[in-house]
Design a protein around this motif. Sequence first.
Motif, short mmCIF file in Angstrom:
data_model
loop_
_atom_site.label_atom_id
_atom_site.label_comp_id
_atom_site.label_asym_id
_atom_site.label_seq_id
_atom_site.Cartn_x
_atom_site.Cartn_y
_atom_site.Cartn_z
N GLY A 119 1.46 8.36 -6.96
CA GLY A 119 1.56 9.81 -6.89
C GLY A 119 2.59 10.36 -7.86
O GLY A 119 2.36 11.38 -8.51
N THR B 165 -7.06 6.56 -1.27
CA THR B 165 -5.96 6.78 -2.22
C THR B 165 -6.16 5.89 -3.44
O THR B 165 -7.11 5.08 -3.48
N TYR C 298 -6.35 -2.41 -1.23
CA TYR C 298 -6.71 -2.48 0.20
C TYR C 298 -7.95 -3.34 0.41
O TYR C 298 -7.93 -4.29 1.21
N SER D 116 1.17 3.63 -3.30
CA SER D 116 0.66 4.99 -3.21
C SER D 116 1.73 6.01 -3.63
O SER D 116 1.43 6.99 -4.33
N TYR E 190 -5.62 4.33 3.32
CA TYR E 190 -5.31 4.04 1.92
C TYR E 190 -6.59 3.74 1.13
O TYR E 190 -6.54 3.63 -0.09
N GLN F 25 0.39 7.43 4.77
CA GLN F 25 -0.90 7.75 5.36
C GLN F 25 -0.84 7.50 6.87
O GLN F 25 0.00 6.75 7.37
N LEU G 76 0.83 -1.21 0.00
CA LEU G 76 0.00 0.00 0.00
C LEU G 76 0.86 1.26 0.00
O LEU G 76 0.61 2.20 -0.78
N PRO H 171 3.28 11.85 -2.95
CA PRO H 171 2.06 12.22 -2.22
C PRO H 171 2.40 12.87 -0.89
O PRO H 171 3.47 12.64 -0.33
N MET I 265 -4.84 3.32 -4.01
CA MET I 265 -4.64 1.93 -3.59
C MET I 265 -5.89 1.33 -2.97
O MET I 265 -5.83 0.28 -2.32
N ARG I 266 -7.04 1.97 -3.16
CA ARG I 266 -8.27 1.47 -2.55
C ARG I 266 -8.58 0.04 -2.97
O ARG I 266 -8.92 -0.80 -2.12
#
Length: 242
Positions: A41, A63, A69, A37, A60, A54, A33, A49, A65-66
């Motif tokens: 970014g 982001t 996740y 991320s 996350y 985070q 993650l 980012p 990366m949803r």
Amino acid sequence: MLPRSTSTNPVVLSYYTMLRMVGLLALALPFALATGSILAGILISGHQPHPLLQRSISDYYYTPMRDLYVGSLCAIAAFLASSRGYDLRDEITGYLAAVCAIGVACFPSFNPRSTRFTQVEFVFGLVHTAFAALMYLTLAYICIFLFRKSSPQKTFTRRKQDRNRIYVASGLIMVACMIAMVSLTMLTTIERRHPSHLLFWCESLALCAFGVAWLTKGEGFMRDKPHNHDHAVRHHRTAGSS
């Protein structure tokens, strides 16, 4: 490459593989993650980012990366629901942990970019925290109590004793991290401010402890040596013939 099980039964091999997959997913999730991320970014917006990490793994969700996740939590939940133990208590515990993992995925935590929480976000955040706490408690229970059980047909080896120490240590680490996470979350909820950055490290440590325990249970670590296995078989046959 992870060592193969001493068993040649395809069903047993598949079960151990499933356990190792759960462990690997849990170990890799925080790093995947965070790395994903940062790369997203840089590639999408051309800069890193902010913040670089985070404040929690749950953040996350908001982001790029949803999907990773949510997908990882659902995969872990599927593996947990498919696990089988020595009795009904093992299965019920696995189902409970799976439901909690699904709940963590479906009920997002507080949006770290919101300046003000709505009533729905506030409720979802509390439900998310409750599911996460119950999930870690259930997983800790599995490690401390269920993983330490042995089949009556197997000899209690020195390696099994070492594995039990790993299970207890992993479970206690998860309990300690869960207490810290709930305390940090409740404090920030009451004060209506964003989560502490310590949440990410507590969650990462808990997931790593969970991953190590399941990798160990899946014979990724500390598996019985072949001669110990052979000795156990000979001991069982001798006992049966006497």
